[in-house]
Design an enzyme around this catalytic site. Sequence first.
Site, PDB file in Angstrom:
ATOM      1  CB  ILE A 101       2.730  26.295  17.846  1.00 30.67           C
ATOM      2  CG1 ILE A 101       2.715  27.026  16.493  1.00 30.67           C
ATOM      3  CG2 ILE A 101       3.085  27.253  18.979  1.00 30.67           C
ATOM      4  CD1 ILE A 101       1.527  27.959  16.294  1.00 30.67           C
ATOM      5  CB  SER A 127      -5.567  33.273  16.160  1.00 30.77           C
ATOM      6  OG  SER A 127      -5.353  33.728  14.841  1.00 30.77           O
ATOM      7  CE1 TYR A 163      -8.237  28.514  14.609  1.00 31.78           C
ATOM      8  CE2 TYR A 163      -7.828  30.585  13.473  1.00 31.78           C
ATOM      9  CZ  TYR A 163      -7.381  29.542  14.269  1.00 31.78           C
ATOM     10  OH  TYR A 163      -6.085  29.535  14.732  1.00 31.78           O
ATOM     11  CE  LYS A 188      -7.760  29.469  18.371  1.00 33.29           C
ATOM     12  NZ  LYS A 188      -6.679  28.879  19.179  1.00 33.29           N
TER      13      LYS A 188
END
Length: 290
Positions: free
Chosen positions: A28, A151, A178, A182
């Site tokens: 990205i 996210s 994770y 985020k």
Amino acid sequence: MTHTPLPPSLAPVPSGRVALVTGANVGIGRVTAIELARAGYQVVIAGRSLERTQPVLDEIKRLVPGKPAVFVPLNLASLASVRECAQQFIGMNLPLHLLVNNAGIAGMRGLTTDGFEMMFGVNHIGHFMLTQLLLPLLQASGPSRVVTVSSRAHKRTPGLDWDAVRQPTRSITGVREYAVSKLANLLFSAELARRLQGTQVSCYSLHPGVVDTEIWRALPSWTRPLLRWRGLLTPEEGARTSLHCALHAPHSESGLYYSACKPVRPSALGQDLDLARALWERSEAWISGR
Ligand SMILES: NC(=O)c1ccc[n+]([C@@H]2O[C@H](COP(=O)([O-])OP(=O)(O)OC[C@H]3O[C@@H](n4cnc5c(N)ncnc54)[C@H](OP(=O)(O)O)[C@@H]3O)[C@@H](O)[C@H]2O)c1
């Protein structure tokens, strides 16, 4: 890899504007950096390897002759490296109109050099410190923006455990850690916006979609068919919301969390002002060694 330009032509930005994008050698970030250069930004890419970033620098040179992108070394797993990166950028005597906190890892385990859980350290702490060090420049260059790639996975954590983020990754898949990192990205962006109210700096966080990039390489192989089954976006599609926040989102929406190029409501924890403040204060203390 050849870049497929995004169809909607992005309105050219005023001349002399500078963007710093982290982790833009692949995925990205790579598309974000190339499209920002095409829109008229002087792009600086901060990452771990010049060799791996060179193809992107070459691509920008080919697409936008006369405005070469520049590389600065950055390893977000080391606060010393974050400090050197900021110093090197400041030493370039450029303004800074846009900081894109894009780099990220999923499923990588252990501790960073400074003793943070690996994903929390790279995804949140490294970017927290980089932003702090570059904030005076962002403020002096206003109007300016900080875009932080979070996210939808932030919804998958029941909370922030202050002890766990100072210990090696514990869960088998790393998905839990994770999610925490985020959530921290999202809370950081919202708190930054609150602290910068009344200034010319606006801040956005976002979910890019579920995107076919290298980020999934460290996850157990059995999780990949699940991802593919859900349908993956291309990196070009995945960069759209970052680019929207970087180029189009209005100042009045500073502090909001975006998905599919529009503001959306984060989880209840993602809206918790006390938690955002607590995370800020702890992160500030941690990076100053307290
Ligand atoms: N892909 C998705 O479905 C998805 C979904 C939600 C959110 N996101 C978020 O989107 C962002 C971009 O991810 P991506 O999907 O494009 O992943 P990617 O293709 O794996 O790219 C990640 C980038 O981060 C860099 N990076 C990793 N560790 C670093 C470190 N310690 N210091 C500096 N740079 C480092 C990588 O550089 P190296 O080549 O050196 O490793 C790479 O340039 C991440 O924040 C991720 O959490 C992605």
